[in-house]
Structure formats: C-alpha cells, structure tokens
Design a protein around this motif. Structure first.
Motif, PDB file in Angstrom:
ATOM      1  N   GLU A 173       0.742  -1.366   0.610  1.00 34.58           N
ATOM      2  CA  GLU A 173       0.352   0.116   0.187  1.00 34.58           C
ATOM      3  C   GLU A 173       0.726   1.331   0.218  1.00 34.58           C
ATOM      4  O   GLU A 173       0.771   2.072  -0.336  1.00 34.58           O
ATOM      5  CB  GLU A 173      -1.180   0.416   1.447  1.00 34.58           C
ATOM      6  N   LYS A 174       2.012   1.157   1.252  1.00 37.84           N
ATOM      7  CA  LYS A 174       3.264   2.229   0.406  1.00 37.84           C
ATOM      8  C   LYS A 174       3.683   2.434  -0.692  1.00 37.84           C
ATOM      9  O   LYS A 174       3.937   3.500  -0.679  1.00 37.84           O
ATOM     10  CB  LYS A 174       4.256   2.226   2.239  1.00 37.84           C
ATOM     11  N   GLU A 175       3.941   1.822  -1.133  1.00 32.93           N
ATOM     12  CA  GLU A 175       4.463   1.905  -1.779  1.00 32.93           C
ATOM     13  C   GLU A 175       3.954   2.277  -3.221  1.00 32.93           C
ATOM     14  O   GLU A 175       4.677   2.746  -4.735  1.00 32.93           O
ATOM     15  CB  GLU A 175       5.296   0.235  -2.607  1.00 32.93           C
ATOM     16  N   LYS A 176       3.116   1.641  -2.900  1.00 36.31           N
ATOM     17  CA  LYS A 176       1.483   2.525  -4.244  1.00 36.31           C
ATOM     18  C   LYS A 176       1.440   4.014  -3.944  1.00 36.31           C
ATOM     19  O   LYS A 176       1.834   4.708  -4.729  1.00 36.31           O
ATOM     20  CB  LYS A 176       0.089   1.684  -4.162  1.00 36.31           C
ATOM     21  N   GLU A 177       1.223   3.767  -2.967  1.00 37.68           N
ATOM     22  CA  GLU A 177       0.911   5.785  -2.205  1.00 37.68           C
ATOM     23  C   GLU A 177       2.335   6.357  -3.011  1.00 37.68           C
ATOM     24  O   GLU A 177       2.396   7.593  -3.775  1.00 37.68           O
ATOM     25  CB  GLU A 177       1.760   5.686  -0.408  1.00 37.68           C
ATOM     26  N   LYS A 178       3.826   5.644  -2.923  1.00 36.46           N
ATOM     27  CA  LYS A 178       5.539   6.223  -2.993  1.00 36.46           C
ATOM     28  C   LYS A 178       4.989   6.481  -4.515  1.00 36.46           C
ATOM     29  O   LYS A 178       5.660   7.850  -4.996  1.00 36.46           O
ATOM     30  CB  LYS A 178       6.226   5.729  -2.806  1.00 36.46           C
ATOM     31  N   LEU A 179       4.842   5.639  -5.531  1.00 30.96           N
ATOM     32  CA  LEU A 179       5.197   5.590  -7.008  1.00 30.96           C
ATOM     33  C   LEU A 179       4.087   6.901  -6.819  1.00 30.96           C
ATOM     34  O   LEU A 179       3.938   7.822  -7.988  1.00 30.96           O
ATOM     35  CB  LEU A 179       4.740   4.336  -7.756  1.00 30.96           C
ATOM     36  N   GLU A 180       3.206   6.667  -6.709  1.00 22.96           N
ATOM     37  CA  GLU A 180       1.916   7.875  -6.733  1.00 22.96           C
ATOM     38  C   GLU A 180       2.297   9.585  -6.677  1.00 22.96           C
ATOM     39  O   GLU A 180       1.574  10.438  -7.300  1.00 22.96           O
ATOM     40  CB  GLU A 180       0.122   7.938  -6.206  1.00 22.96           C
ATOM     41  N   LEU A 181       3.112   9.136  -5.503  1.00 21.77           N
ATOM     42  CA  LEU A 181       3.263  10.572  -5.216  1.00 21.77           C
ATOM     43  C   LEU A 181       4.832  11.168  -5.598  1.00 21.77           C
ATOM     44  O   LEU A 181       4.617  12.137  -6.429  1.00 21.77           O
ATOM     45  CB  LEU A 181       3.900  10.700  -3.261  1.00 21.77           C
ATOM     46  N   THR A 182       5.650  10.442  -6.079  1.00 14.56           N
ATOM     47  CA  THR A 182       6.365  10.686  -7.135  1.00 14.56           C
ATOM     48  C   THR A 182       6.455  10.775  -8.250  1.00 14.56           C
ATOM     49  O   THR A 182       6.589  11.621  -8.684  1.00 14.56           O
ATOM     50  CB  THR A 182       7.434   9.178  -7.365  1.00 14.56           C
ATOM     51  N   ALA A 183       4.882  10.339  -9.325  1.00 15.60           N
ATOM     52  CA  ALA A 183       4.485  11.445 -10.413  1.00 15.60           C
ATOM     53  C   ALA A 183       3.880  12.532 -10.425  1.00 15.60           C
ATOM     54  O   ALA A 183       4.259  13.260 -11.343  1.00 15.60           O
ATOM     55  CB  ALA A 183       3.085   9.620 -10.905  1.00 15.60           C
ATOM     56  N   LYS A 184       3.279  12.840  -9.054  1.00 15.16           N
ATOM     57  CA  LYS A 184       3.168  14.071  -8.851  1.00 15.16           C
ATOM     58  C   LYS A 184       4.133  14.886  -8.545  1.00 15.16           C
ATOM     59  O   LYS A 184       3.987  16.085  -8.614  1.00 15.16           O
ATOM     60  CB  LYS A 184       2.161  14.258  -7.769  1.00 15.16           C
ATOM     61  N   LEU A 185       4.973  14.533  -7.647  1.00 12.66           N
ATOM     62  CA  LEU A 185       6.317  15.362  -7.668  1.00 12.66           C
ATOM     63  C   LEU A 185       6.484  15.453  -9.223  1.00 12.66           C
ATOM     64  O   LEU A 185       7.259  16.720  -9.088  1.00 12.66           O
ATOM     65  CB  LEU A 185       7.137  14.763  -6.964  1.00 12.66           C
ATOM     66  N   GLN A 186       7.170  15.340 -10.241  1.00 18.72           N
ATOM     67  CA  GLN A 186       7.253  14.984 -11.387  1.00 18.72           C
ATOM     68  C   GLN A 186       6.787  16.352 -12.012  1.00 18.72           C
ATOM     69  O   GLN A 186       7.191  16.660 -12.532  1.00 18.72           O
ATOM     70  CB  GLN A 186       7.710  13.810 -12.284  1.00 18.72           C
ATOM     71  N   LEU A 187       5.283  15.479 -11.683  1.00 22.44           N
ATOM     72  CA  LEU A 187       4.685  16.860 -12.751  1.00 22.44           C
ATOM     73  C   LEU A 187       4.824  18.443 -11.996  1.00 22.44           C
ATOM     74  O   LEU A 187       4.905  19.263 -12.712  1.00 22.44           O
ATOM     75  CB  LEU A 187       3.169  16.871 -12.804  1.00 22.44           C
ATOM     76  N   ALA A 188       5.286  18.181 -10.776  1.00 20.92           N
ATOM     77  CA  ALA A 188       5.308  19.122  -9.784  1.00 20.92           C
ATOM     78  C   ALA A 188       6.802  20.420 -10.372  1.00 20.92           C
ATOM     79  O   ALA A 188       5.896  21.351 -10.790  1.00 20.92           O
ATOM     80  CB  ALA A 188       4.680  19.110  -8.316  1.00 20.92           C
ATOM     81  N   LYS A 189       7.512  19.442 -10.334  1.00 24.84           N
ATOM     82  CA  LYS A 189       9.065  20.140 -11.061  1.00 24.84           C
ATOM     83  C   LYS A 189       8.935  20.869 -12.454  1.00 24.84           C
ATOM     84  O   LYS A 189       9.421  20.939 -12.540  1.00 24.84           O
ATOM     85  CB  LYS A 189       9.852  18.791 -10.742  1.00 24.84           C
ATOM     86  N   GLN A 190       7.658  19.863 -12.973  1.00 20.29           N
ATOM     87  CA  GLN A 190       7.701  20.599 -14.749  1.00 20.29           C
ATOM     88  C   GLN A 190       7.482  22.012 -14.476  1.00 20.29           C
ATOM     89  O   GLN A 190       7.843  23.201 -14.908  1.00 20.29           O
ATOM     90  CB  GLN A 190       7.239  19.261 -15.268  1.00 20.29           C
ATOM     91  N   ASN A 191       5.964  21.659 -13.198  1.00 16.03           N
ATOM     92  CA  ASN A 191       5.112  22.777 -13.510  1.00 16.03           C
ATOM     93  C   ASN A 191       6.151  24.623 -13.037  1.00 16.03           C
ATOM     94  O   ASN A 191       6.315  25.397 -13.550  1.00 16.03           O
ATOM     95  CB  ASN A 191       4.167  22.845 -12.510  1.00 16.03           C
ATOM     96  N   VAL A 192       7.034  23.643 -12.282  1.00 15.76           N
ATOM     97  CA  VAL A 192       8.285  25.005 -11.479  1.00 15.76           C
ATOM     98  C   VAL A 192       8.879  25.258 -12.601  1.00 15.76           C
ATOM     99  O   VAL A 192       9.152  27.022 -12.950  1.00 15.76           O
ATOM    100  CB  VAL A 192       8.949  24.033  -9.665  1.00 15.76           C
ATOM    101  N   LEU A 193       9.363  24.104 -13.449  1.00 14.72           N
ATOM    102  CA  LEU A 193      10.290  25.051 -14.793  1.00 14.72           C
ATOM    103  C   LEU A 193       9.497  25.609 -15.443  1.00 14.72           C
ATOM    104  O   LEU A 193       9.593  26.609 -15.924  1.00 14.72           O
ATOM    105  CB  LEU A 193      11.009  23.792 -15.283  1.00 14.72           C
ATOM    106  N   ASP A 194       8.023  25.823 -15.485  1.00 15.89           N
ATOM    107  CA  ASP A 194       7.436  26.228 -16.822  1.00 15.89           C
ATOM    108  C   ASP A 194       7.279  27.317 -16.531  1.00 15.89           C
ATOM    109  O   ASP A 194       6.706  28.086 -17.085  1.00 15.89           O
ATOM    110  CB  ASP A 194       6.314  25.377 -17.316  1.00 15.89           C
ATOM    111  N   ASN A 195       6.582  27.991 -14.662  1.00 14.82           N
ATOM    112  CA  ASN A 195       6.214  28.592 -14.045  1.00 14.82           C
ATOM    113  C   ASN A 195       7.261  29.549 -13.594  1.00 14.82           C
ATOM    114  O   ASN A 195       6.558  29.139 -12.087  1.00 14.82           O
ATOM    115  CB  ASN A 195       4.832  28.042 -13.378  1.00 14.82           C
ATOM    116  N   PRO A 196       8.589  29.954 -13.184  1.00 12.29           N
ATOM    117  CA  PRO A 196       9.776  30.695 -12.796  1.00 12.29           C
ATOM    118  C   PRO A 196       9.095  31.928 -12.748  1.00 12.29           C
ATOM    119  O   PRO A 196       8.002  32.128 -12.372  1.00 12.29           O
ATOM    120  CB  PRO A 196      10.844  30.947 -13.159  1.00 12.29           C
ATOM    121  N   GLY A 197       8.994  31.330 -10.945  1.00  5.47           N
ATOM    122  CA  GLY A 197       9.354  32.447  -9.766  1.00  5.47           C
ATOM    123  C   GLY A 197       7.339  32.359  -8.875  1.00  5.47           C
ATOM    124  O   GLY A 197       6.962  33.157  -7.940  1.00  5.47           O
ATOM    125  N   ASP A 198       6.771  31.239  -9.788  1.00  4.15           N
ATOM    126  CA  ASP A 198       5.188  30.906  -9.047  1.00  4.15           C
ATOM    127  C   ASP A 198       4.985  30.328  -7.615  1.00  4.15           C
ATOM    128  O   ASP A 198       5.542  28.933  -8.005  1.00  4.15           O
ATOM    129  CB  ASP A 198       4.568  30.248 -10.075  1.00  4.15           C
TER     130      ASP A 198
END
Length: 150
Positions: A89-114
């Motif tokens: 269950e925790k591994e599933k949660e970690k994988l889902e969070l990892t995918a969300k974090l990857q999207l968040a990292k891209q959003n930070v790059l695409d929206n500098p200073g936001d």
C-alpha cells in the motif's frame, strides 16, 4: 528444509525491494533528463520510460504478492504477510506521489517564480519523505518478525 525455503523466500523479498529502489533511481534519472529537454519536452521518450518503469514495478509487485501469499499459506506467517500488505500500500502511495512530484517539478520550470508551484513541489517532497519513513518502519518490523523463530 522448510527453514531454508523460508529464508530463501525472505531473501527474495529483500532482493525485490532492492529492485524497486533501482527502478526509482532510473525513473528519477529519466525524469531529470526529460526536464532538460524543456521547454519543448521530449514527451515520447519520457512516455517510453514511464512504460518500462511501470512494467518493472508491476513485475516486482506480482512477485511480492506471491511471496506474501506463500508466507501466509505455506509458512503460516500472517504477521509477515500483513507487513507485506502494508508495504504494498505504501509503495503504491510512493509511486503516485512520485508521479505528482514529477509534474510539480515541471510546473516549477514552466512557471518560474510562481510561489504556488514551488509550494506544491515542496509539499509532495515532504509527503514522499513521510512515506519513505513509513516504508522503513514496515521493513524494520518485517525484519524483526522474520528473524524471530516461530
């Protein structure tokens, strides 16, 4: 004989956990490479990576579930199979969070200073840290219980 088989099963479980760690490393490295292709991202290459990582995680998960079942049914160790259930269950949660974090990292790059994007990225990082800590605790419990004679 049964003890040897039990030890072998426990070792295989740990080996699968190591494979998960390696898969996460590849996933992270691949995502970092993907982010470097911005602002016109090489999504096809990244999509291929996600596909391969997903197959790896699915294969690991299936084998871990088989180990869980054997520990419960063949070795009468519901305590260990319960640890594995929680771990899955925790591994599933970690994988889902990892995918969300990857999207968040891209959003930070695409929206500098936001600040919202930066805050979201930090929140996902914190959630992953907490999930990893929970995984470590479960693995410690599994280790302790599996080393105790029944």
């Amino acid at each position: 004989m049964l003890e040897t088989e039990f030890r072998s099963l426990v070792r295989r479980f740990y080996a699968l956990q190591e494979e998960r760690v390696e898969a996460y490393k590849l996933f992270e490295e691949g995502h970092e490479a993907y982010l470097k292709t911005g602002p016109h991202y090489d999504f096809d290459h990244y999509k291929q990576l996600v596909h391969h990582i997903t197959l790896a995680f699915n294969g690991i998960s299936k084998e871990v579930i088989q180990i869980k079942k054997r520990l419960h049914e063949e070795f009468d160790r519901p305590d260990l199979s319960e640890h594995i259930e929680k771990l899955q269950e925790k591994e599933k949660e970690k994988l889902e969070l990892t995918a969300k974090l990857q999207l968040a990292k891209q959003n930070v790059l695409d929206n500098p200073g936001d600040e919202d994007c930066i805050e979201t990225e930090q929140q996902f990082k914190q959630q992953i840290i907490k999930t990893i800590e929970a995984l470590s605790e479960i693995l410690q419990d599994f280790k302790y219980d599996s080393e105790e004679p029944e």
